[in-house]
Design a protein around this motif. Structure first.
Motif, mmCIF file in Angstrom:
data_model
loop_
_atom_site.group_PDB
_atom_site.id
_atom_site.type_symbol
_atom_site.label_atom_id
_atom_site.label_comp_id
_atom_site.label_asym_id
_atom_site.label_seq_id
_atom_site.Cartn_x
_atom_site.Cartn_y
_atom_site.Cartn_z
ATOM 1 N N SER A 67 0.826 -1.212 0.000
ATOM 2 C CA SER A 67 0.000 0.000 0.000
ATOM 3 C C SER A 67 0.857 1.256 0.000
ATOM 4 O O SER A 67 0.562 2.211 -0.737
ATOM 5 N N LEU A 68 1.905 1.262 0.801
ATOM 6 C CA LEU A 68 2.788 2.432 0.841
ATOM 7 C C LEU A 68 3.523 2.624 -0.490
ATOM 8 O O LEU A 68 3.672 3.757 -0.963
ATOM 9 N N LEU A 69 3.975 1.537 -1.089
ATOM 10 C CA LEU A 69 4.641 1.649 -2.391
ATOM 11 C C LEU A 69 3.674 2.148 -3.468
ATOM 12 O O LEU A 69 4.044 2.967 -4.316
ATOM 13 N N GLY A 70 2.440 1.672 -3.447
ATOM 14 C CA GLY A 70 1.443 2.140 -4.404
ATOM 15 C C GLY A 70 1.126 3.614 -4.227
ATOM 16 O O GLY A 70 1.010 4.365 -5.201
ATOM 17 N N ALA A 71 1.004 4.049 -2.977
ATOM 18 C CA ALA A 71 0.745 5.465 -2.709
ATOM 19 C C ALA A 71 1.932 6.325 -3.126
ATOM 20 O O ALA A 71 1.754 7.410 -3.691
ATOM 21 N N ALA A 72 3.148 5.851 -2.872
ATOM 22 C CA ALA A 72 4.342 6.601 -3.268
ATOM 23 C C ALA A 72 4.430 6.702 -4.791
ATOM 24 O O ALA A 72 4.777 7.760 -5.331
ATOM 25 N N PHE A 73 4.089 5.626 -5.500
ATOM 26 C CA PHE A 73 4.099 5.664 -6.964
ATOM 27 C C PHE A 73 3.070 6.665 -7.481
ATOM 28 O O PHE A 73 3.356 7.449 -8.389
ATOM 29 N N ALA A 74 1.866 6.635 -6.909
ATOM 30 C CA ALA A 74 0.814 7.552 -7.352
ATOM 31 C C ALA A 74 1.196 9.003 -7.076
ATOM 32 O O ALA A 74 0.973 9.883 -7.920
ATOM 33 N N MET A 75 1.782 9.279 -5.934
ATOM 34 C CA MET A 75 2.176 10.661 -5.608
ATOM 35 C C MET A 75 3.349 11.111 -6.472
ATOM 36 O O MET A 75 3.394 12.262 -6.898
ATOM 37 N N GLY A 76 4.271 10.227 -6.760
ATOM 38 C CA GLY A 76 5.432 10.581 -7.563
ATOM 39 C C GLY A 76 5.102 10.828 -9.021
ATOM 40 O O GLY A 76 5.798 11.572 -9.709
ATOM 41 N N ASN A 77 4.035 10.218 -9.503
ATOM 42 C CA ASN A 77 3.647 10.361 -10.911
ATOM 43 C C ASN A 77 2.298 11.066 -11.055
ATOM 44 O O ASN A 77 1.573 10.830 -12.023
ATOM 45 N N ALA A 78 1.961 11.951 -10.139
ATOM 46 C CA ALA A 78 0.639 12.569 -10.110
ATOM 47 C C ALA A 78 0.352 13.396 -11.361
ATOM 48 O O ALA A 78 -0.743 13.370 -11.892
ATOM 49 N N GLY A 79 1.301 14.148 -11.859
ATOM 50 C CA GLY A 79 1.037 15.034 -12.986
ATOM 51 C C GLY A 79 1.481 14.499 -14.328
ATOM 52 O O GLY A 79 1.356 15.186 -15.337
ATOM 53 N N ARG A 80 1.972 13.282 -14.383
ATOM 54 C CA ARG A 80 2.517 12.743 -15.641
ATOM 55 C C ARG A 80 1.421 12.108 -16.480
ATOM 56 O O ARG A 80 0.573 11.378 -15.963
ATOM 57 N N VAL A 81 1.456 12.382 -17.774
ATOM 58 C CA VAL A 81 0.492 11.791 -18.703
ATOM 59 C C VAL A 81 1.256 11.148 -19.856
ATOM 60 O O VAL A 81 2.378 11.544 -20.172
ATOM 61 N N VAL A 82 0.640 10.140 -20.445
ATOM 62 C CA VAL A 82 1.252 9.421 -21.561
ATOM 63 C C VAL A 82 0.196 9.189 -22.638
ATOM 64 O O VAL A 82 -0.998 9.365 -22.405
ATOM 65 N N SER A 83 0.643 8.778 -23.812
ATOM 66 C CA SER A 83 -0.258 8.342 -24.878
ATOM 67 C C SER A 83 -0.236 6.819 -24.920
ATOM 68 O O SER A 83 0.815 6.197 -24.834
ATOM 69 N N VAL A 84 -1.408 6.226 -25.043
ATOM 70 C CA VAL A 84 -1.536 4.772 -25.056
ATOM 71 C C VAL A 84 -2.118 4.361 -26.403
ATOM 72 O O VAL A 84 -3.222 4.773 -26.767
ATOM 73 N N ASN A 85 -1.368 3.551 -27.154
ATOM 74 C CA ASN A 85 -1.826 3.041 -28.438
ATOM 75 C C ASN A 85 -2.332 1.620 -28.222
ATOM 76 O O ASN A 85 -1.553 0.705 -27.947
ATOM 77 N N LEU A 86 -3.644 1.420 -28.362
ATOM 78 C CA LEU A 86 -4.247 0.101 -28.165
ATOM 79 C C LEU A 86 -4.382 -0.681 -29.463
ATOM 80 O O LEU A 86 -4.965 -1.759 -29.473
ATOM 81 N N GLY A 87 -3.879 -0.157 -30.545
ATOM 82 C CA GLY A 87 -3.955 -0.837 -31.827
ATOM 83 C C GLY A 87 -5.081 -0.311 -32.688
ATOM 84 O O GLY A 87 -4.888 0.019 -33.842
#
Length: 102
Positions: free
Chosen positions: A14-34
């Motif tokens: 849970s702590l690792l998941g929360a740290a990941f979410a807080m560390g990447n809060a403003g980052r966005v990516v493009s996802v190509n699903l085909g």
């Protein structure tokens, strides 16, 4: 006391998941699903979606393996004998805990 390691592991995840979410809060990516491309998707949504898809794949593989094992056990043990009902062998012909050897 036996549950302490499980609770500790749950807290760590849970702590690792929360740290990941807080560390990447403003980052966005493009996802190509085909067949469609999604732009400006938050990284945390991509990670959560990957986890959900992975759980679905493991569930499907587990069901397939379980059905295969059940089929093999059914083939190996054959149908129940007439003396045995759906609850097992009749209890009046022997003591509880005794096993019939065939």
């Amino acid at each position: 006391m036996k549950r302490f390691p499980a609770w500790l592991a749950l807290a760590a995840v849970s702590l690792l998941g929360a740290a990941f979410a807080m560390g990447n809060a403003g980052r966005v990516v493009s996802v190509n699903l085909g067949f469609v491309t999604l732009s400006r998707v938050p990284v945390t949504f991509v990670a959560f979606g990957g986890m959900v898809v992975g759980m679905g794949v493991v569930l499907a593989a587990g069901i397939n393996a379980d059905l295969k094992v059940r089929r093999l056990l059914r083939e190996r043990h054959g149908p129940e004998s007439p003396a045995e009902g759906p609850d097992g062998p009749a209890c009046d012909e022997r003591e509880q805990g005794d096993m019939r050897l065939e």
